[in-house]
Design a protein around this motif. Structure first.
Motif, short mmCIF file in Angstrom:
data_model
loop_
_atom_site.label_atom_id
_atom_site.label_comp_id
_atom_site.label_asym_id
_atom_site.label_seq_id
_atom_site.Cartn_x
_atom_site.Cartn_y
_atom_site.Cartn_z
N MET A 1 0.90 -1.10 0.04
CA MET A 1 -0.07 0.14 -0.14
C MET A 1 0.83 1.36 -0.06
SD MET A 1 -3.00 -0.96 0.02
CE MET A 1 -2.95 -2.45 -0.86
N PRO A 2 0.54 2.32 -0.52
CA PRO A 2 1.29 3.44 -0.94
C PRO A 2 1.19 4.27 0.74
CG PRO A 2 -0.86 4.01 -1.99
CD PRO A 2 -0.75 2.50 -1.35
N GLU A 3 2.45 4.91 0.82
CA GLU A 3 2.32 5.89 1.94
C GLU A 3 1.87 7.26 1.62
OE1 GLU A 3 6.49 5.96 3.02
OE2 GLU A 3 6.77 4.01 3.64
N GLU A 4 1.16 7.76 2.67
CA GLU A 4 0.50 8.94 2.25
C GLU A 4 1.67 10.02 2.57
OE1 GLU A 4 -2.53 9.66 1.64
OE2 GLU A 4 -2.94 7.60 1.70
N THR A 5 1.34 11.21 1.67
CA THR A 5 2.43 12.41 1.92
C THR A 5 2.08 12.83 3.24
OG1 THR A 5 2.13 12.75 -0.51
CG2 THR A 5 2.72 14.58 0.99
N PRO A 6 3.23 13.38 4.04
CA PRO A 6 3.07 13.42 5.26
C PRO A 6 2.43 14.93 5.61
CG PRO A 6 5.59 13.13 4.74
CD PRO A 6 4.67 13.08 3.22
N THR A 21 4.71 6.53 -1.69
CA THR A 21 5.55 5.36 -2.20
C THR A 21 4.59 4.12 -2.04
OG1 THR A 21 6.31 4.86 -0.08
CG2 THR A 21 7.58 6.47 -1.52
N VAL A 22 5.02 3.19 -2.80
CA VAL A 22 4.58 1.76 -2.87
C VAL A 22 5.68 0.74 -2.38
CG1 VAL A 22 3.58 0.04 -4.24
CG2 VAL A 22 2.87 2.31 -4.31
N ASP A 23 5.23 -0.14 -1.53
CA ASP A 23 6.37 -1.18 -1.09
C ASP A 23 6.38 -2.23 -2.14
OD1 ASP A 23 6.78 -4.17 -0.11
OD2 ASP A 23 7.82 -2.80 1.42
N VAL A 24 7.78 -2.34 -2.59
CA VAL A 24 7.96 -3.29 -3.69
C VAL A 24 9.23 -4.21 -3.30
CG1 VAL A 24 8.56 -3.54 -6.28
CG2 VAL A 24 7.28 -1.79 -5.62
N GLY A 25 8.69 -5.37 -2.77
CA GLY A 25 9.54 -6.24 -2.42
C GLY A 25 10.50 -5.72 -1.17
N GLY A 26 10.07 -5.01 -0.09
CA GLY A 26 10.73 -4.18 0.76
C GLY A 26 11.11 -2.87 0.45
N LEU A 27 11.37 -2.50 -0.87
CA LEU A 27 11.54 -1.18 -1.15
C LEU A 27 10.67 -0.16 -1.20
CD1 LEU A 27 13.99 -2.50 -4.12
CD2 LEU A 27 14.73 -1.92 -1.92
N ALA A 28 10.69 1.13 -0.85
CA ALA A 28 9.74 2.34 -1.01
C ALA A 28 9.92 2.70 -2.09
CB ALA A 28 9.75 2.97 0.31
N GLU A 58 16.32 15.04 -8.68
CA GLU A 58 15.94 16.16 -8.02
C GLU A 58 14.46 16.53 -7.68
OE1 GLU A 58 17.67 19.24 -10.79
OE2 GLU A 58 19.69 18.65 -10.01
N LEU A 59 13.72 15.94 -8.84
CA LEU A 59 12.18 16.07 -8.54
C LEU A 59 11.81 15.06 -7.56
CD1 LEU A 59 11.49 16.52 -12.29
CD2 LEU A 59 11.04 18.46 -10.36
N GLY A 60 12.46 14.28 -6.83
CA GLY A 60 12.16 13.21 -6.02
C GLY A 60 11.73 12.03 -6.48
N VAL A 61 12.21 11.58 -7.62
CA VAL A 61 12.03 10.20 -8.27
C VAL A 61 13.01 9.27 -7.74
CG1 VAL A 61 12.48 8.82 -10.33
CG2 VAL A 61 11.00 10.92 -10.48
N ASN A 62 12.59 8.03 -7.12
CA ASN A 62 13.94 7.14 -6.65
C ASN A 62 13.99 5.68 -7.38
OD1 ASN A 62 11.70 5.65 -5.57
ND2 ASN A 62 12.21 5.77 -3.25
N HIS A 63 13.26 5.58 -8.39
CA HIS A 63 13.65 4.44 -9.42
C HIS A 63 13.52 4.77 -10.63
CE1 HIS A 63 9.03 3.55 -10.03
NE2 HIS A 63 9.17 4.41 -8.74
N VAL A 64 14.09 3.93 -11.22
CA VAL A 64 14.33 3.89 -12.77
C VAL A 64 14.08 2.54 -13.47
CG1 VAL A 64 15.92 4.31 -14.71
CG2 VAL A 64 15.87 5.80 -12.76
#
Length: 313
Positions: A1-6, A21-28, A58-64
């Protein structure tokens, strides 16, 4: 499940724009990532390709999302150049195909177990990694696109055996599936599938039952061709009257409406839109903070799902 924006996070910040975020195999993983395939278009300007990836972070993306067969290794090499260990960027790759530049579709399948292993090794070398966090097994169960023939018709069990072995060896961290049927995902559940990538959009929703299964099992849903129109003859999200009306009302692009609908449709959806243009990248990432009201969602939900006829010249 996605985490809510604080609570209290300004909408202009990168955290808000990537939509939690969404949990993908333990990765947020951020709900809006970057699909790297279109970096092939920047093969003549490597610095621009690296700069685009750095801008995504820089824009906040953490996966490619990538593959060795994107640009025959060029895209992976750019990713290697762009990110270091301290950047916190998760690389998701895939195996099951190789380049075919002269083909009607510029890929050929590589489904045999030894080809899958070779694909992982090629990805490791070009990315400069000892371990790839997530690797998708790209099959040919569902379209549009390639269909397996001859020695490329390979049993799922044989493929999962080599993928599991690669995970046990520490060469990959988790297993995903791509271009797969509902039955394939059900059969693969015991190995611990963390994500499914299928062609899916507002106007092509044939996988609703599979999507429900992924929600139930906590599997991330990663739609490719999220705006439809991937081949001539297939419907396009951006041509849909309800989408055009919503875009005008909210003063955003039709593409942003189509992507935002996907995020609203299920909480396990992760987007990997691709581009070679910095302004387009910013528009894609901004979708993470685009809120659709109930009336707009009702209008979009009522859009007819259709398949169209693929035309290959």
């Amino acid at each position: 499940m996605p985490e809510e924006t604080p609570a209290g996070t300004p909408e202009g910040t990168s955290t808000a724009r990537v939509g939690g975020t969404v949990d993908v195999g333990g990765l947020a993983l951020t709900r809006v990532g970057f699909g790297a395939m279109q970096l092939e278009r920047l093969e003549g300007d490597r610095d621009a390709a690296v700069a685009l990836l750095r801008r995504a972070v820089e824009l906040g993306v953490n996966h490619v999302d990538t593959a060795q067969f994107y640009g025959n290794g060029f895209v992976n090499e750019v990713i290697r150049d762009a990110f270091g260990d301290d950047d916190g960027v998760t690389v998701v790759s895939k195996v099951g195909a190789t380049p075919d530049p002269g083909g009607r579709i510029p890929l050929r399948l590589a489904q045999r177990p030894e080809e899958l292993r070779a694909g992982v090794e090629d990805n490791l070398r070009s990315l400069g990694l000892d371990r790839i966090p997530v690797v998708n097994l790209r099959r040919a169960d569902s379209g549009p696109g390639l269909r397996a023939e001859g020695d490329q018709v390979v049993g799922l069990d044989d493929q999962l055996a080599v993928m599991t072995a690669l995970r046990d060896e520490g060469k990959i961290g988790a297993i995903g599936l791509s271009a797969v049927s509902l039955e394939t995902v059900r059969r693969a559940l015991p190995v611990g599938v963390v994500c499914v990538q299928n062609s899916y959009s507002l106007v092509s929703r044939q996988d609703e039952e599979l999507l429900r299964l992924c929600v139930e099992q906590g599997i991330a849903w990663v739609p490719f061709f999220p705006l439809g129109g991937s081949f001539p003859g297939l419907p396009k999200v951006t041509d849909t009257p309800e989408v055009l009306e919503a875009a005008k009302s909210l003063d955003v692009s039709p593409a942003q409406i189509g992507l935002a609908w996907l995020l609203h449709h299920t909480p396990n959806t992760i987007l990997i839109p691709g581009t070679a243009d910095p302004a387009h990248l910013e528009a894609n990432v901004a979708v993470g903070s685009l809120r659709l009201d109930a009336a707009t969602l009702r209008s979009l939900d009522a859009v007819e799902s259709r398949t169209g006829d693929i035309v290959l010249d």
